[in-house]
Design a protein around this motif. Structure first.
Motif, short mmCIF file in Angstrom:
data_model
loop_
_atom_site.label_atom_id
_atom_site.label_comp_id
_atom_site.label_asym_id
_atom_site.label_seq_id
_atom_site.Cartn_x
_atom_site.Cartn_y
_atom_site.Cartn_z
N LEU A 7 0.86 -1.18 0.00
CA LEU A 7 0.00 0.00 0.00
C LEU A 7 0.90 1.23 0.00
O LEU A 7 1.73 1.39 0.89
CB LEU A 7 -0.88 0.01 1.25
CG LEU A 7 -1.64 1.30 1.56
CD1 LEU A 7 -2.77 1.51 0.56
CD2 LEU A 7 -2.19 1.26 2.97
N GLY A 8 0.76 2.08 -1.01
CA GLY A 8 1.50 3.33 -1.07
C GLY A 8 0.59 4.48 -0.68
O GLY A 8 -0.58 4.51 -1.10
N ILE A 20 -2.44 0.55 -4.29
CA ILE A 20 -2.06 -0.79 -3.86
C ILE A 20 -1.63 -1.57 -5.10
O ILE A 20 -2.36 -1.62 -6.11
CB ILE A 20 -3.23 -1.50 -3.15
CG1 ILE A 20 -3.68 -0.66 -1.96
CG2 ILE A 20 -2.83 -2.91 -2.71
CD1 ILE A 20 -5.11 -0.80 -1.60
N VAL A 21 -0.43 -2.16 -5.01
CA VAL A 21 0.08 -2.97 -6.11
C VAL A 21 0.60 -4.31 -5.59
O VAL A 21 0.97 -4.44 -4.42
CB VAL A 21 1.20 -2.26 -6.89
CG1 VAL A 21 0.73 -0.93 -7.46
CG2 VAL A 21 2.45 -2.06 -6.06
N ASP A 22 0.62 -5.28 -6.49
CA ASP A 22 1.28 -6.56 -6.25
C ASP A 22 2.51 -6.57 -7.14
O ASP A 22 2.47 -6.09 -8.28
CB ASP A 22 0.38 -7.74 -6.65
CG ASP A 22 -0.77 -7.98 -5.70
OD1 ASP A 22 -0.69 -7.55 -4.53
OD2 ASP A 22 -1.76 -8.61 -6.12
N GLY A 23 3.61 -7.13 -6.63
CA GLY A 23 4.80 -7.21 -7.46
C GLY A 23 5.95 -7.88 -6.76
O GLY A 23 5.86 -8.27 -5.59
N ALA A 24 7.04 -8.01 -7.50
CA ALA A 24 8.28 -8.58 -6.99
C ALA A 24 9.43 -7.80 -7.60
O ALA A 24 9.32 -7.29 -8.73
CB ALA A 24 8.38 -10.06 -7.38
N PRO A 25 10.56 -7.69 -6.87
CA PRO A 25 11.70 -6.94 -7.41
C PRO A 25 12.10 -7.44 -8.79
O PRO A 25 12.17 -8.66 -9.02
CB PRO A 25 12.80 -7.19 -6.38
CG PRO A 25 12.06 -7.48 -5.11
CD PRO A 25 10.82 -8.22 -5.54
N ASP A 33 -5.61 -1.63 -6.55
CA ASP A 33 -6.61 -0.59 -6.32
C ASP A 33 -5.91 0.76 -6.25
O ASP A 33 -4.72 0.83 -5.91
CB ASP A 33 -7.37 -0.86 -5.01
CG ASP A 33 -8.69 -0.10 -4.90
OD1 ASP A 33 -9.05 0.64 -5.84
OD2 ASP A 33 -9.37 -0.27 -3.87
N VAL A 34 -6.65 1.79 -6.54
CA VAL A 34 -6.14 3.16 -6.40
C VAL A 34 -7.31 4.05 -6.01
O VAL A 34 -8.44 3.83 -6.45
CB VAL A 34 -5.44 3.66 -7.69
CG1 VAL A 34 -6.41 3.75 -8.85
CG2 VAL A 34 -4.72 4.97 -7.45
N ALA A 35 -7.03 5.00 -5.13
CA ALA A 35 -8.08 5.91 -4.65
C ALA A 35 -7.45 7.21 -4.21
O ALA A 35 -6.24 7.28 -3.96
CB ALA A 35 -8.83 5.27 -3.47
N VAL A 36 -8.28 8.22 -4.10
CA VAL A 36 -7.88 9.48 -3.50
C VAL A 36 -8.90 9.77 -2.42
O VAL A 36 -10.10 9.87 -2.69
CB VAL A 36 -7.80 10.62 -4.52
CG1 VAL A 36 -7.47 11.94 -3.84
CG2 VAL A 36 -6.75 10.31 -5.59
N ALA A 145 -2.93 10.18 -6.93
CA ALA A 145 -3.14 8.75 -7.15
C ALA A 145 -1.90 8.13 -7.79
O ALA A 145 -1.43 7.06 -7.36
CB ALA A 145 -4.37 8.54 -8.02
N ALA A 146 -1.37 8.80 -8.81
CA ALA A 146 -0.16 8.30 -9.48
C ALA A 146 1.02 8.27 -8.51
O ALA A 146 1.82 7.32 -8.51
CB ALA A 146 0.17 9.16 -10.69
N ASP A 147 1.14 9.29 -7.67
CA ASP A 147 2.24 9.35 -6.70
C ASP A 147 2.13 8.20 -5.69
O ASP A 147 3.15 7.61 -5.31
CB ASP A 147 2.24 10.69 -5.97
CG ASP A 147 2.67 11.84 -6.86
OD1 ASP A 147 3.18 11.60 -7.97
OD2 ASP A 147 2.49 13.00 -6.44
N ALA A 148 0.92 7.87 -5.27
CA ALA A 148 0.74 6.77 -4.31
C ALA A 148 1.14 5.44 -4.96
O ALA A 148 1.80 4.60 -4.33
CB ALA A 148 -0.71 6.72 -3.83
N LEU A 149 0.75 5.25 -6.21
CA LEU A 149 1.14 4.02 -6.92
C LEU A 149 2.66 3.97 -7.10
O LEU A 149 3.26 2.90 -6.96
CB LEU A 149 0.42 3.94 -8.27
CG LEU A 149 -1.08 3.68 -8.19
CD1 LEU A 149 -1.74 3.91 -9.54
CD2 LEU A 149 -1.35 2.27 -7.68
N ALA A 150 3.27 5.12 -7.38
CA ALA A 150 4.73 5.17 -7.52
C ALA A 150 5.42 4.78 -6.22
O ALA A 150 6.43 4.08 -6.23
CB ALA A 150 5.16 6.58 -7.96
N LEU A 151 4.87 5.22 -5.09
CA LEU A 151 5.43 4.84 -3.78
C LEU A 151 5.37 3.32 -3.59
O LEU A 151 6.34 2.70 -3.13
CB LEU A 151 4.67 5.53 -2.65
CG LEU A 151 5.14 6.93 -2.34
CD1 LEU A 151 4.01 7.78 -1.81
CD2 LEU A 151 6.27 6.88 -1.35
#
Length: 177
Positions: A7-8, A20-25, A33-36, A145-151
């Motif tokens: 969660l960013g 919120i993203v799922d991932g691996a290095p 999900d993304v929200a403001v 929203a984009a900044d949170a996903l970037a985090l």
């Protein structure tokens, strides 16, 4: 390599970006999900902070992230803006703590470097790269929203390394005692 859910949070009192993203290095991340979360500047500060806490709690409970990445508050010329950002950041930190989630903070330049390759990237470059990295049809709006996903992406890609270094340092310190 194990996939993690992050969660960013791009803290703000009027607009708080949450991604919120799922991932691996080293692998592409995927959007969960993304929200403001917004609040009216005319409202009482207690109501604004409670709203932010409630909304973050709902998102954490719904998506069950494994960790939380929050933008580190930095000094700006507008003291009022810094105070609101710090208050929103504290609410995000508290929400993570209530769920027992590890919390990490990143400076804006760390996030920009992780996502674009340049710590000096502007908002448009960040949004473009987040859109491309998450393979989205349309850019996340607003920029919060984009900044949170970037985090969240930054933590997926850098957090594992950061955690390993912190663990190694803790182990070395405890061995020296």
């Amino acid at each position: 390599m194990r996939t993690v859910r992050v969660l960013g949070v791009d803290p703000g009192l009027t607009r708080c970006g949450v991604g919120i993203v799922d991932g691996a290095p080293g692998r592409p991340c995927s959007l969960v999900d993304v929200a403001v979360i917004t609040s009216d500047p005319g409202q009482d500060i207690t109501d604004r902070l409670l709203n932010l806490e409630r909304e973050l709690t709902v998102l954490i409970d719904k998506h069950r992230p494994e960790s939380v990445a929050v933008e580190r508050v930095f000094s700006q010329h507008n003291v009022g803006s810094v105070i609101g950002t710090a208050q929103a950041s504290a609410v995000a930190i508290l929400a993570a703590a209530r769920f027992g989630l590890p919390l990490y903070t990143y400076t804006p330049s760390e996030v920009k470097a992780a996502v674009t390759g340049s710590g000096q990237a502007d908002k448009k470059q960040m949004t473009t790269m987040v859109t491309r990295l998450l393979r989205l049809d349309t850019p996340p709006r607003p920029a919060d929203a984009a900044d949170a996903l970037a985090l969240a992406i930054c933590h997926v890609w850098r957090g594992g390394t950061k955690q390993k270094l912190e663990n190694a340092l803790r182990k070395a310190i405890s061995n020296d005692r």
